[in-house]
Design a protein around this motif. Structure first.
Motif, mmCIF file in Angstrom:
data_model
loop_
_atom_site.group_PDB
_atom_site.id
_atom_site.type_symbol
_atom_site.label_atom_id
_atom_site.label_comp_id
_atom_site.label_asym_id
_atom_site.label_seq_id
_atom_site.Cartn_x
_atom_site.Cartn_y
_atom_site.Cartn_z
ATOM 1 N N LYS A 77 0.832 -1.204 0.000
ATOM 2 C CA LYS A 77 0.000 0.000 0.000
ATOM 3 C C LYS A 77 0.867 1.254 0.000
ATOM 4 C CE LYS A 77 -3.799 2.244 2.482
ATOM 5 N NZ LYS A 77 -4.725 2.156 3.629
ATOM 6 N N LEU A 78 1.916 1.252 0.806
ATOM 7 C CA LEU A 78 2.796 2.414 0.864
ATOM 8 C C LEU A 78 3.575 2.591 -0.433
ATOM 9 C CD1 LEU A 78 4.123 2.097 4.521
ATOM 10 C CD2 LEU A 78 2.582 3.831 3.620
ATOM 11 N N ILE A 79 4.048 1.497 -1.007
ATOM 12 C CA ILE A 79 4.801 1.577 -2.254
ATOM 13 C C ILE A 79 3.910 2.048 -3.390
ATOM 14 C CG2 ILE A 79 6.005 0.217 -4.012
ATOM 15 C CD1 ILE A 79 7.708 0.838 -1.578
ATOM 16 N N ASN A 80 2.679 1.539 -3.450
ATOM 17 C CA ASN A 80 1.774 1.914 -4.552
ATOM 18 C C ASN A 80 1.373 3.381 -4.505
ATOM 19 O OD1 ASN A 80 1.781 -0.639 -5.666
ATOM 20 N ND2 ASN A 80 -0.036 -1.322 -4.552
ATOM 21 N N LYS A 81 1.490 4.009 -3.344
ATOM 22 C CA LYS A 81 1.177 5.431 -3.230
ATOM 23 C C LYS A 81 2.331 6.313 -3.689
ATOM 24 C CE LYS A 81 -2.252 5.435 0.509
ATOM 25 N NZ LYS A 81 -2.530 5.905 1.889
ATOM 26 N N SER A 82 3.465 5.685 -3.961
ATOM 27 C CA SER A 82 4.658 6.446 -4.291
ATOM 28 C C SER A 82 4.662 6.900 -5.749
ATOM 29 C CB SER A 82 5.898 5.586 -4.028
ATOM 30 O OG SER A 82 7.041 6.193 -4.571
ATOM 31 N N PRO A 83 5.205 8.097 -6.035
ATOM 32 C CA PRO A 83 5.338 8.540 -7.426
ATOM 33 C C PRO A 83 6.586 7.993 -8.103
ATOM 34 C CG PRO A 83 6.088 10.259 -5.964
ATOM 35 C CD PRO A 83 5.569 9.146 -5.081
ATOM 36 N N TYR A 84 7.386 7.193 -7.376
ATOM 37 C CA TYR A 84 8.648 6.709 -7.901
ATOM 38 C C TYR A 84 8.552 5.256 -8.362
ATOM 39 C CZ TYR A 84 9.756 10.595 -4.805
ATOM 40 O OH TYR A 84 9.746 11.800 -4.171
ATOM 41 N N ALA A 85 9.464 4.877 -9.248
ATOM 42 C CA ALA A 85 9.553 3.484 -9.659
ATOM 43 C C ALA A 85 9.886 2.631 -8.433
ATOM 44 C CB ALA A 85 10.639 3.312 -10.715
ATOM 45 N N GLU A 86 9.350 1.406 -8.394
ATOM 46 C CA GLU A 86 9.529 0.560 -7.216
ATOM 47 C C GLU A 86 10.996 0.338 -6.891
ATOM 48 O OE1 GLU A 86 8.617 -4.054 -6.012
ATOM 49 O OE2 GLU A 86 7.027 -2.931 -7.011
ATOM 50 N N TYR A 87 11.833 0.163 -7.934
ATOM 51 C CA TYR A 87 13.244 -0.130 -7.674
ATOM 52 C C TYR A 87 13.978 1.069 -7.069
ATOM 53 C CZ TYR A 87 14.007 2.237 -12.189
ATOM 54 O OH TYR A 87 14.020 3.141 -13.211
ATOM 55 N N PHE A 88 13.414 2.289 -7.223
ATOM 56 C CA PHE A 88 14.061 3.481 -6.688
ATOM 57 C C PHE A 88 13.461 3.923 -5.359
ATOM 58 C CE2 PHE A 88 14.424 8.215 -6.512
ATOM 59 C CZ PHE A 88 15.796 8.280 -6.352
ATOM 60 N N GLN A 89 12.328 3.348 -4.986
ATOM 61 C CA GLN A 89 11.587 3.835 -3.829
ATOM 62 C C GLN A 89 12.423 3.886 -2.553
ATOM 63 O OE1 GLN A 89 8.284 5.121 -3.474
ATOM 64 N NE2 GLN A 89 9.436 5.718 -1.664
ATOM 65 N N ALA A 90 13.137 2.803 -2.264
ATOM 66 C CA ALA A 90 13.901 2.766 -1.019
ATOM 67 C C ALA A 90 14.955 3.862 -0.991
ATOM 68 C CB ALA A 90 14.557 1.398 -0.843
ATOM 69 N N ALA A 91 15.609 4.102 -2.127
ATOM 70 C CA ALA A 91 16.621 5.153 -2.197
ATOM 71 C C ALA A 91 15.982 6.530 -2.004
ATOM 72 C CB ALA A 91 17.365 5.090 -3.522
ATOM 73 N N ALA A 92 14.800 6.744 -2.594
ATOM 74 C CA ALA A 92 14.106 8.022 -2.439
ATOM 75 C C ALA A 92 13.738 8.269 -0.976
ATOM 76 C CB ALA A 92 12.852 8.048 -3.309
ATOM 77 N N ASP A 93 13.305 7.231 -0.290
ATOM 78 C CA ASP A 93 12.975 7.371 1.127
ATOM 79 C C ASP A 93 14.205 7.753 1.948
ATOM 80 O OD1 ASP A 93 10.251 6.816 0.903
ATOM 81 O OD2 ASP A 93 10.547 4.663 1.091
ATOM 82 N N LEU A 94 15.350 7.157 1.603
ATOM 83 C CA LEU A 94 16.565 7.430 2.364
ATOM 84 C C LEU A 94 17.106 8.833 2.093
ATOM 85 C CD1 LEU A 94 18.435 4.001 2.160
ATOM 86 C CD2 LEU A 94 17.176 4.968 4.090
ATOM 87 N N GLU A 95 16.910 9.337 0.882
ATOM 88 C CA GLU A 95 17.318 10.717 0.586
ATOM 89 C C GLU A 95 16.711 11.682 1.597
ATOM 90 O OE1 GLU A 95 17.880 11.068 -4.276
ATOM 91 O OE2 GLU A 95 15.982 11.585 -3.342
ATOM 92 N N ASP A 96 15.487 11.397 1.990
ATOM 93 C CA ASP A 96 14.720 12.300 2.846
ATOM 94 C C ASP A 96 15.324 12.456 4.234
ATOM 95 O OD1 ASP A 96 12.378 13.985 3.013
ATOM 96 O OD2 ASP A 96 11.561 12.521 4.415
ATOM 97 N N ILE A 97 16.113 11.470 4.688
ATOM 98 C CA ILE A 97 16.673 11.527 6.040
ATOM 99 C C ILE A 97 18.196 11.590 6.023
ATOM 100 C CG2 ILE A 97 14.718 10.367 7.136
ATOM 101 C CD1 ILE A 97 16.383 7.772 7.093
ATOM 102 N N ALA A 98 18.784 11.657 4.834
ATOM 103 C CA ALA A 98 20.245 11.679 4.733
ATOM 104 C C ALA A 98 20.814 13.005 5.222
ATOM 105 C CB ALA A 98 20.674 11.421 3.292
ATOM 106 N N THR A 99 21.977 12.945 5.854
ATOM 107 C CA THR A 99 22.696 14.156 6.245
ATOM 108 C C THR A 99 23.717 14.544 5.190
ATOM 109 O OG1 THR A 99 24.302 12.812 7.468
ATOM 110 C CG2 THR A 99 22.418 13.685 8.704
ATOM 111 N N LYS A 100 24.072 13.599 4.320
ATOM 112 C CA LYS A 100 25.009 13.871 3.234
ATOM 113 C C LYS A 100 24.670 12.970 2.057
ATOM 114 C CE LYS A 100 29.985 14.214 2.206
ATOM 115 N NZ LYS A 100 31.354 14.033 2.764
ATOM 116 N N ILE A 101 24.638 13.541 0.855
ATOM 117 C CA ILE A 101 24.373 12.788 -0.367
ATOM 118 C C ILE A 101 25.469 13.123 -1.371
ATOM 119 C CG2 ILE A 101 22.775 12.367 -2.278
ATOM 120 C CD1 ILE A 101 20.496 13.328 -0.454
#
Length: 278
Positions: A77-101
């Motif tokens: 349910k959470l993944i299907n609500k995402s605007p991102y491709a499934e393979y990128f979703q986890a990385a997009a979530d981590l961007e949100d809490i990263a202190t350095k990218i």
């Protein structure tokens, strides 16, 4: 996706539910981790909403805790609500809490730096038969990601662009001039550090592969690499260390940030001249 978003709150709900069911089964984080083939530390990160489990891990949690599939259903349910491709979703979530990218982009400007018109051209090139609605949803999702660079708690953002990313005329000369001007502004506003890896550098580590390194306040660093319609989120400390070493080599052969800026500005000016003569 902004920091502290409703989406993050939803993953925190997932974590609260996991903690509740784990404790009801009288299992420690380490014990549950062993049963689902991850470390106890990762179970703790799942419970805090800092990390999101892969689908197979959510399925194994359901099996071990005998939940009737609630974690798999919540994950989907959470993944299907995402605007991102499934393979990128986890990385997009981590961007949100990263202190350095730290990113390396071999052919295109990375998503966090893209302008709407550039993102639109990339999306249409990848999906020539897509509806306008799909294209605009994709562009909006990409622009939402870039919000993390505008807040008071924004991460340190370091980008290495191969010169190819400056020279490939995505969307035409006007779009490229605006895109490169935007990159220059992020540097002058101290939002990002950008280096250019010039053609003259020749061969370079991990040729042709995108690379993203992320660091966090309360979690181990992570690497992400992407290929055609697939992505790999790398958590293993030894593998992450190797990717960090590869990025250090890229930094060493790239132009300095000070020398890179005039090259980006020159490329933008070339596109502007081209736009006025066509």
């Amino acid at each position: 996706m902004a920091r502290g978003s409703k989406r993050q709150d939803a993953w925190e709900f997932f974590g609260d539910l996991l903690k509740e069911r784990r404790e009801a089964a009288s299992l420690s984080q380490s014990e549950l981790g062993r049963l689902v083939f991850v470390s106890g530390g990762y179970i703790g990160l799942f419970e805090q909403g800092i990390r999101k489990p892969q689908l197979d891990v959510a399925q194994r949690i359901d099996e071990v805790l005998q939940t009737g599939g609630i974690f798999e259903r919540t994950w989907r349910k959470l993944i299907n609500k995402s605007p991102y491709a499934e393979y990128f979703q986890a990385a997009a979530d981590l961007e949100d809490i990263a202190t350095k990218i730290c990113e390396f982009a071999p052919t295109v400007v990375p998503g966090l730096l893209q302008t709407p018109d550039y993102a639109r051209a990339i999306t249409r090139a990848s999906n020539p038969l897509a509806t306008d609605e799909y294209v605009e949803e994709t562009v909006i999702g990409r622009m939402d990601r870039s919000v993390i660079l505008k807040g008071a708690t924004r991460p340190v953002y370091w980008v290495i662009l191969h010169e190819s990313a400056l020279r490939i005329p995505v969307g035409g000369p006007t779009v490229m001039a605006e895109q490169l001007d935007h990159a220059v502004r992020t540097v002058r506003e101290r939002t990002a550090l950008i280096q250019v890896l010039p053609y003259a550098a020749g061969a370079y580590p991990e040729m042709g592969k995108t690379l993203k390194l992320m660091e966090f306040a309360d979690a181990p660093p992570t690497a992400y690499t992407e290929a055609l319609f697939s992505g790999n989120l790398l958590d293993d400390p030894a593998v992450v260390k190797r990717t960090q070493a590869a990025y250090d080599l890229l930094r060493a052969v790239a132009l300095s940030p000070e020398a890179s800026l005039p090259l980006i500005e020159s490329a933008a000016e070339d596109y502007r001249r081209c736009a006025t003569t066509t």
